[in-house]
Design an enzyme around this catalytic site. Sequence first.
Site, mmCIF file in Angstrom:
data_model
loop_
_atom_site.group_PDB
_atom_site.id
_atom_site.type_symbol
_atom_site.label_atom_id
_atom_site.label_comp_id
_atom_site.label_asym_id
_atom_site.label_seq_id
_atom_site.Cartn_x
_atom_site.Cartn_y
_atom_site.Cartn_z
ATOM 1 N N CYS A 124 -14.172 -27.561 6.239
ATOM 2 C CA CYS A 124 -12.827 -26.991 6.071
ATOM 3 C C CYS A 124 -11.774 -28.076 6.261
ATOM 4 C CB CYS A 124 -12.613 -25.868 7.078
ATOM 5 S SG CYS A 124 -10.985 -25.075 6.952
ATOM 6 N N GLN A 137 -10.619 7.525 -6.900
ATOM 7 C CA GLN A 137 -11.351 8.178 -5.823
ATOM 8 C C GLN A 137 -12.610 8.824 -6.404
ATOM 9 O OE1 GLN A 137 -10.850 7.889 -2.672
ATOM 10 N NE2 GLN A 137 -8.744 7.107 -2.529
ATOM 11 N N GLY A 168 -11.212 4.695 -1.351
ATOM 12 C CA GLY A 168 -12.245 5.506 -0.725
ATOM 13 C C GLY A 168 -13.509 4.735 -0.419
ATOM 14 N N CYS A 186 -8.659 -27.328 11.475
ATOM 15 C CA CYS A 186 -9.894 -28.114 11.489
ATOM 16 C C CYS A 186 -9.632 -29.616 11.435
ATOM 17 C CB CYS A 186 -10.791 -27.683 10.321
ATOM 18 S SG CYS A 186 -11.521 -26.041 10.560
ATOM 19 N N ASP A 234 0.860 -1.180 0.000
ATOM 20 C CA ASP A 234 0.000 0.000 0.000
ATOM 21 C C ASP A 234 0.898 1.232 0.000
ATOM 22 O OD1 ASP A 234 -2.167 1.635 0.132
ATOM 23 O OD2 ASP A 234 -2.873 0.941 2.087
ATOM 24 N N SER A 235 0.349 2.362 -0.366
ATOM 25 C CA SER A 235 1.162 3.572 -0.524
ATOM 26 C C SER A 235 1.374 4.335 0.773
ATOM 27 C CB SER A 235 0.501 4.513 -1.529
ATOM 28 O OG SER A 235 -0.714 5.007 -0.992
ATOM 29 N N GLY A 236 0.554 4.052 1.789
ATOM 30 C CA GLY A 236 0.560 4.849 3.009
ATOM 31 C C GLY A 236 -0.568 5.863 3.035
ATOM 32 N N GLY A 237 -1.308 5.981 1.931
ATOM 33 C CA GLY A 237 -2.392 6.960 1.851
ATOM 34 C C GLY A 237 -3.486 6.714 2.866
ATOM 35 N N PHE A 238 -3.854 5.454 3.087
ATOM 36 C CA PHE A 238 -4.913 5.161 4.053
ATOM 37 C C PHE A 238 -4.465 5.475 5.472
ATOM 38 C CE2 PHE A 238 -7.134 2.432 7.078
ATOM 39 C CZ PHE A 238 -8.454 2.734 6.779
ATOM 40 N N ASP A 253 -2.100 8.514 -2.797
ATOM 41 C CA ASP A 253 -3.316 9.294 -3.019
ATOM 42 C C ASP A 253 -3.844 9.794 -1.692
ATOM 43 O OD1 ASP A 253 -4.108 6.846 -1.940
ATOM 44 O OD2 ASP A 253 -6.077 6.972 -2.884
ATOM 45 N N ASP A 281 -8.389 -6.980 -0.250
ATOM 46 C CA ASP A 281 -7.598 -7.219 0.964
ATOM 47 C C ASP A 281 -8.337 -6.651 2.155
ATOM 48 O OD1 ASP A 281 -6.042 -4.583 2.246
ATOM 49 O OD2 ASP A 281 -6.756 -4.305 0.196
ATOM 50 N N CYS A 304 -8.411 -27.288 6.591
ATOM 51 C CA CYS A 304 -7.168 -26.654 7.041
ATOM 52 C C CYS A 304 -6.561 -27.441 8.198
ATOM 53 C CB CYS A 304 -7.420 -25.198 7.455
ATOM 54 S SG CYS A 304 -8.212 -24.978 9.066
ATOM 55 N N HIS A 341 -6.931 -20.908 10.381
ATOM 56 C CA HIS A 341 -8.249 -21.266 9.858
ATOM 57 C C HIS A 341 -8.879 -20.127 9.062
ATOM 58 C CE1 HIS A 341 -12.348 -22.574 9.424
ATOM 59 N NE2 HIS A 341 -12.717 -21.409 9.945
#
Length: 390
Positions: free
Chosen positions: A313, A198, A225, A318, A104-108, A156, A275, A315, A344
């Site tokens: 499941c 955006q 956004g 489980c 990620d860019s760091g914008g959030f 952004d 994500d 995994c 899980h």
Amino acid sequence: MMSERIQDQVKEHFKFKLEHVDKHSKARAGVITTPHGDIPTPVFMPVGTHGAIKALQPQVLEDMDTKIILSNTYHLHLTPGSDLVKKAGGLHKFMNWPRPILTDSGGFQVFSLQKKSIKEEGAEFKDQKGAKILLSPETSITIQQNLGSDIMMAFDECIPYPATREYTKNSMDRTHRWLDRCIETWNNPKQALFGIIQGSTYNDLRKECVEELVKRDLPGYAIGGVSVGEGAEWMEKIVSFTAPLMPENKPRYAMGIGNPEDLLMLWENGIDMSDCIIPTKFARGGTLFTSRGKIRIRHRNYRRDFYPIDHSCSCYTCKNFSRAYIKHLFDSNEILGQVLATTHNIAYYKSLAEGARKAILEDRFMDFKKEFFANYKRDDSKDDDMGGED
């Protein structure tokens, strides 16, 4: 602007093949090719903010065949610093993860900070020690290139909800100028750069933003956004309007969305990548996802429950442990409880995406969605472990 030579070089290392579109919806199946491996889509990316999926060793993720993880520019810039990571051989080598990474860019993170100043140069804020830091398009891309991620996100401004039309328009225009500065700084053809759409809740601004970004002919595009407090109804309106405007031959990414029911909405509208911190953060708080909905393993009902978390499941958790044992681990504050719960939840999300992909390829995505909601009990209550960052 990025030179045509670099554009051609990027296309050698990063590709997207659209394999099939479901005949009864807009759901898509494809494959993203990166220098560190192929990624079948749709895909959900677990979040490893600091270069680690909390409570899991990278080998466990490999054994689960996790195709890609996400790490964060802002946090890795604060510690240990991208220069150190670069000296270590890049983030893949530093964290011993041989598969693709998106940063990620760091914008959030700038958006979520209480005290910040956003100006044309970039976003200025204070670190934990009180020192002033300027995160700009140039520094964001430089950091991401030091990290060596396969996919970099453009810097952004993540527009808050609600936002006035005037604020949204001014912020969006600045984001476009920032994007051009990101492109000018980008010089590693083995790293793909995605632009971020955006426009808040304004359809005409979303459309304008898509048109501006497409002019740059980037390797991929993301809807930003969203999941910023607008609620599920607005989120779906934004995604369903914006996704069809995005180029068909490029990956489509919706950022920060992660409830299972929301993923079905994304995929139905043609989103390839998503994500969220939800599966890992919920796991550490004792909330587990199953084909029938969420369960809170600390509840007294599970004290004598010797069944697995989810019968459907396969995994490691489980196949080997009961709900009663996992409840015991959480009640005893044993770290293993968080490890097994995280294992899980990531497996559940991976299985959900793989099931959706199979259904798309067989033109039965809408049946897949119907079956999901027939079994999955919605739970709109707020979890104690929600909010903040992973």
